[in-house]
Design an enzyme around this catalytic site. Structure first.
Site, short mmCIF file in Angstrom:
data_model
loop_
_atom_site.label_atom_id
_atom_site.label_comp_id
_atom_site.label_asym_id
_atom_site.label_seq_id
_atom_site.Cartn_x
_atom_site.Cartn_y
_atom_site.Cartn_z
N LYS A 75 -18.02 0.96 -35.39
CA LYS A 75 -18.23 1.76 -34.17
C LYS A 75 -18.34 3.24 -34.48
CE LYS A 75 -16.85 -1.36 -30.58
NZ LYS A 75 -16.12 -1.64 -29.38
N LYS A 119 -23.44 -8.80 -34.07
CA LYS A 119 -22.75 -9.41 -32.93
C LYS A 119 -23.41 -9.02 -31.60
CE LYS A 119 -18.79 -7.57 -31.32
NZ LYS A 119 -18.15 -7.71 -30.01
N LYS A 125 -21.77 -5.59 -25.50
CA LYS A 125 -22.08 -4.88 -24.25
C LYS A 125 -22.77 -3.56 -24.52
CE LYS A 125 -17.60 -5.68 -22.31
NZ LYS A 125 -16.86 -5.32 -23.51
N1 AQP Z 1 -20.56 -11.63 -29.46
C1 AQP Z 1 -19.39 -12.15 -29.17
N2 AQP Z 1 -19.11 -13.44 -29.42
C2 AQP Z 1 -17.91 -13.99 -29.14
N3 AQP Z 1 -16.91 -13.29 -28.54
C3 AQP Z 1 -17.15 -12.00 -28.26
N4 AQP Z 1 -16.40 -11.03 -27.69
C4 AQP Z 1 -17.11 -9.88 -27.60
N5 AQP Z 1 -18.32 -10.07 -28.11
C5 AQP Z 1 -18.38 -11.36 -28.53
C6 AQP Z 1 -15.05 -11.24 -27.22
O1 AQP Z 1 -14.96 -10.72 -25.90
C7 AQP Z 1 -13.64 -10.19 -25.71
C8 AQP Z 1 -13.71 -8.84 -25.11
O2 AQP Z 1 -14.24 -7.92 -26.00
P1 AQP Z 1 -14.05 -6.37 -25.71
O3 AQP Z 1 -14.79 -5.97 -24.53
O4 AQP Z 1 -12.61 -6.02 -25.68
O5 AQP Z 1 -14.60 -5.68 -26.98
P2 AQP Z 1 -15.67 -6.12 -28.01
O6 AQP Z 1 -15.16 -7.28 -28.81
O7 AQP Z 1 -16.02 -4.90 -28.79
O8 AQP Z 1 -16.85 -6.62 -27.07
P3 AQP Z 1 -18.27 -6.01 -26.86
O9 AQP Z 1 -18.96 -6.79 -25.81
O10 AQP Z 1 -18.95 -5.87 -28.18
O11 AQP Z 1 -17.94 -4.60 -26.23
P4 AQP Z 1 -18.33 -3.15 -26.72
O12 AQP Z 1 -19.81 -3.17 -26.88
O13 AQP Z 1 -17.87 -2.23 -25.64
O14 AQP Z 1 -17.61 -2.94 -28.01
C9 AQP Z 1 -12.94 -10.24 -27.06
O15 AQP Z 1 -12.07 -11.36 -27.09
C10 AQP Z 1 -14.05 -10.42 -28.03
O16 AQP Z 1 -13.64 -11.11 -29.19
#
Ligand code: AQP
Length: 332
Positions: free
Chosen positions: A111, A194, A197
């Site tokens: 990040k 991955k 969001k």
């Molecule tokens: N691609 C993914 N596959 C499986 N699980 C996923 N999670 C996120 N992306 C995937 C799971 O969703 C939960 C919440 O995640 P988060 O919002 O706390 O942060 P993150 O993991 O960083 O998710 P994002 O969507 O990628 O958000 P941003 O872009 O803001 O960083 C967690 O349980 C995560 O494992």
């Protein structure tokens, strides 16, 4: 009963990975555990969030929990900043965790990217706050996607070091719950990245609120290779994009990856993508529609969050009080 804590950041539109990797499992665990599901807004601001959008995004994530089937009577749903204990315990954990531990965190490296010196300090100590989220409730289990595994290992290290440094057996050593066929859903544009969001490309992900046309278009445009789908899991694993789409199919159909592959082995991508799009619309469509309905009534969502925060605070308070005593803070 064992206790679960998990959360999602209100940092953008909820995507299919959040659903398949996390919130669908939240729903499935409700009967067997005491569950606390948080919308982690303190985590979200580790990357700048527009204050005009943050409240809306918080309601959007809450709506996704509800639409997926989390029952606010049975489980606790609240937003993190409403319970001050998260930030208080995180400070104590900042003093327990070691810089060397945080330096190993791959999510920070990803990040912060090339501009590490410019990243917020919050982004760096994010895993300490995550440990505080979990241990503020002495949660024993945490359902997450594969990407959060390293942070959970750090939570275990922090609990162990706290217990050791203060000569107590206070915090549990939390177990991750990573299950299902979609523990790591990959970007539709790049099978090695991955689904996220915050990916700048909307075509990289399926948002839970995408309509049927958008879902079908994104799957049709998903990057693939020119060969038909393979016959064996070993061959599938050598092709990241194909593997990702078969994994999504398996998770949505609630079957294993080998079962999913058996249905489509040897076929061309065009037909498979159509079948996958139909299934995704069938499964995601009703969730998106329910989210739209819920967010049209912010008063209802806010009332759920308020009641959840009160219930969460009631669990956290005595735990935080114990911790303050263990650490030796004077509480006049
Ligand atoms: N691609 C993914 N596959 C499986 N699980 C996923 N999670 C996120 N992306 C995937 C799971 O969703 C939960 C919440 O995640 P988060 O919002 O706390 O942060 P993150 O993991 O960083 O998710 P994002 O969507 O990628 O958000 P941003 O872009 O803001 O960083 C967690 O349980 C995560 O494992």
């Amino acid at each position: 009963m064992n206790r679960i804590f998990s959360g999602v950041q209100p940092s953008g539109a909820m995507q299919l990975g959040n659903y398949l990797g996390a919130i669908r499992n939240f729903v499935r665990l409700q009967d067997d555990y005491d569950c606390i599901y948080c919308v982690v807004d303190l985590h979200a601001i580790t990357l700048w969030q527009d204050p005009k959008l943050l409240a809306e995004q918080t309601r959007h994530v809450t709506a996704s929990y509800l639409a997926a089937g989390v029952d606010p009577k049975q489980s606790i749903i609240f937003n993190q900043s409403a319970v001050a204990g998260h930030a208080q315990l995180a400070w104590i954990f900042n003093c327990v965790a070691r810089i060397g531990w945080l330096n190993r965190m791959t999510q920070f490296k990803e990040k912060a990217g090339k501009h590490r010196e410019n990243a917020s300090v919050g982004l760096y100590v994010y895993p300490d706050l995550m440990a505080a989220d979990i241990l503020l409730y002495k949660a024993t289990h945490v359902p997450v996607g594969e990407d959060q595994k390293q942070h959970l290992e750090l939570t275990r290290d922090i609990a162990q070091k706290f217990n050791h440094d203060y000569g107590v057996e206070y915090f549990p050593i939390t177990e991750p719950l990573i299950f299902g066929e979609a523990t790591r859903v990959m970007s539709l544009r790049d099978g090695t990245k991955k689904m996220s969001k915050s990916d700048p490309s909307d075509y990289s992900r399926i948002n839970l609120t995408d309509d049927a046309d958008a879902i079908a278009l994104k799957i049709r445009k998903a990057r693939t290779d020119p060969h038909p789908l393979p016959e064996t899991i070993e061959d599938l694993e050598k092709r990241p994009e194909a593997n990702n789409l078969v994994g999504i199919y398996a998770a949505l159909a609630d079957i294993s990856r080998p079962e999913a592959l058996a249905k489509v082995a040897g076929t061309q991508f065009a037909g498979f993508k159509q079948e996958l799009a139909d299934l995704a619309v069938e499964k995601v469509g009703p969730i998106g529609a329910e989210m739209q309905r819920l967010t049209a009534d912010p008063g209802h969502v806010d009332a759920i969050l308020k009641e959840g925060a009160e219930r969460a605070a009631a669990i956290a308070e005595p735990i935080l009080k114990d911790v303050m005593e263990i650490v030796g803070f004077l509480r006049p």
